[in-house]
Design an enzyme around this catalytic site. Structure first.
Site, PDB file in Angstrom:
ATOM      1  N   ASP A  33     -45.178  68.193 -86.014  1.00 16.07           N
ATOM      2  CA  ASP A  33     -44.844  67.238 -86.903  1.00 16.07           C
ATOM      3  C   ASP A  33     -45.855  66.999 -87.933  1.00 16.07           C
ATOM      4  OD1 ASP A  33     -42.830  66.684 -84.823  1.00 16.07           O
ATOM      5  OD2 ASP A  33     -44.005  65.315 -83.889  1.00 16.07           O
ATOM      6  N   GLU A 215     -33.309  63.835 -87.471  1.00 18.12           N
ATOM      7  CA  GLU A 215     -34.743  63.224 -87.352  1.00 18.12           C
ATOM      8  C   GLU A 215     -35.570  63.766 -88.403  1.00 18.12           C
ATOM      9  OE1 GLU A 215     -35.993  64.147 -83.475  1.00 18.12           O
ATOM     10  OE2 GLU A 215     -36.596  66.392 -84.192  1.00 18.12           O
TER      11      GLU A 215
END
Length: 336
Positions: A33, A215
């Protein structure tokens, strides 16, 4: 076991040649991420670290590997935001630094978004204050928040659940009164609908057998358009990919009808190049401010150390199928 590694890919949205930088592969050996923010000559970088928010500061991307870094916030031992600190983002808004992250109490269904604030000029200095939870009145599951100022207004996008049970992650948007407060209701602007967004078998007795995923949404402004690049399908599969939404800059961004969803991924795996599950990207400006660069993580299917891809100029964007799709995307935007 597949190794998670970090890729850097340069998107030349200004259709020019990037300011020269030398990159040595890999940029970082790991980093789920990834997020980078460029300001006043420095890159400020974060990634998921588990129990804390860790911040790096570097004058060059190549220097990230050995750059100074510090823990700007550590989760408490217990409580509603004590576990699974996911996808932190550090950015400068309205004269202060803010950090956004998702956290829970050890139960995934309790994941929510939270905010930190620092009034120091340098986010590596000063005090980071915990501002609290950020979300709309429904108080539903939420991760991967991204905030941007668009046409003078602050907006937040995130991945959330419609209800209270896992099974489908969707993209929501809301307006912000200030960097730590949602005003009004949330609006759903994307749900997994195409086959490439619905690859998500888990085979885990502690979770649903299957999860459809949208997402990691990220804002990207380009000319008179607002884009949202998001990740689709399970990050635990080889088919994690990037999808795209777009809206006119002057449209009502809270109206789901303002958004156009593209039916094919912008990025996807490249078997011939040993790149699998590219996703959870972030965008940041080049040093001269003329280009938008994209940072994302991916898997090496062969469990070997693999390098970072850095592409400068349109000619080099033709190297792989993943990069050809990017070029096509950029050319279409130039025509508009």
């Amino acid at each position: 076991m597949r190794k998670l590694y970090l890729l850097l890919l340069l998107l030349v949205l200004a259709f020019g040649i990037a300011e020269a930088q030398t990159f040595k592969n890999p940029l970082l050996p790991k980093g789920a991420d990834p997020y980078s923010y460029y300001k006043d000559g420095f890159y400020y970088y974060t990634n998921t670290a588990g129990n804390r928010v860790e911040l790096w500061k570097s004058e060059t991307l190549a220097g990230l590997k050995n750059a100074p870094h510090k823990t700007i916030w550590k989760a408490p031992a217990t409580g509603q935001y004590s576990k699974s600190i996911w996808a932190p983002e550090v950015m400068f808004l309205k004269g202060k630094w803010y950090a956004y992250f998702a956290a829970d109490d050890g139960k995934n269904e309790n994941h929510r978004m939270y905010v930190l604030e620092n009034s120091s000029k340098d986010p590596m200095q000063g005090e980071w204050l915990f501002k609290g939870q950020i979300g709309d009145a429904t108080n539903k599951w939420a991760i991967d928040g991204d905030v941007a100022k668009i046409d003078g207004k602050l907006y937040m996008i995130w991945s959330g659940w419609e209800g209270d049970e896992n099974g489908k992650q969707e993209i929501f948007i809301a307006k912000l009164k200030n960097p730590w407060t949602v005003v009004g209701e949330r609006f759903k602007i994307s749900t997994p609908q195409f086959d490439w967004e619905k690859i998500g078998n888990l085979g885990d007795t502690n979770n649903p057998q299957h999860v459809d995923v949208n997402e990691g949404p990220q804002f990207l402004m380009h000319h008179n358009k607002v884009f949202i690049i998001y990740s689709a399908s399970g990050c635990w599969t080889d088919f994690y990919a990037l999808g795209m939404l777009s809206a006119d800059l002057k449209s009502n961004l809270l109206d789901p009808k303002s958004w156009t969803k593209y039916d094919k991924p912008v990025f996807q795996k490249s078997v011939e190049n040993g790149v699998y599950a590219p996703g959870h990207n972030s965008f940041f400006k080049s040093p001269d401010g003329t280009e938008d660069w994209i940072l994302y993580h991916a898997n090496d299917n062969l469990d070997k150390d693999v390098g970072v891809s850095v592409l400068q100029g349109l000619k080099n964007l033709l190297g792989t199928q993943m990069e050809r799709q990017t070029l096509e995307f950029l050319q279409k935007q130039k025509q508009h």
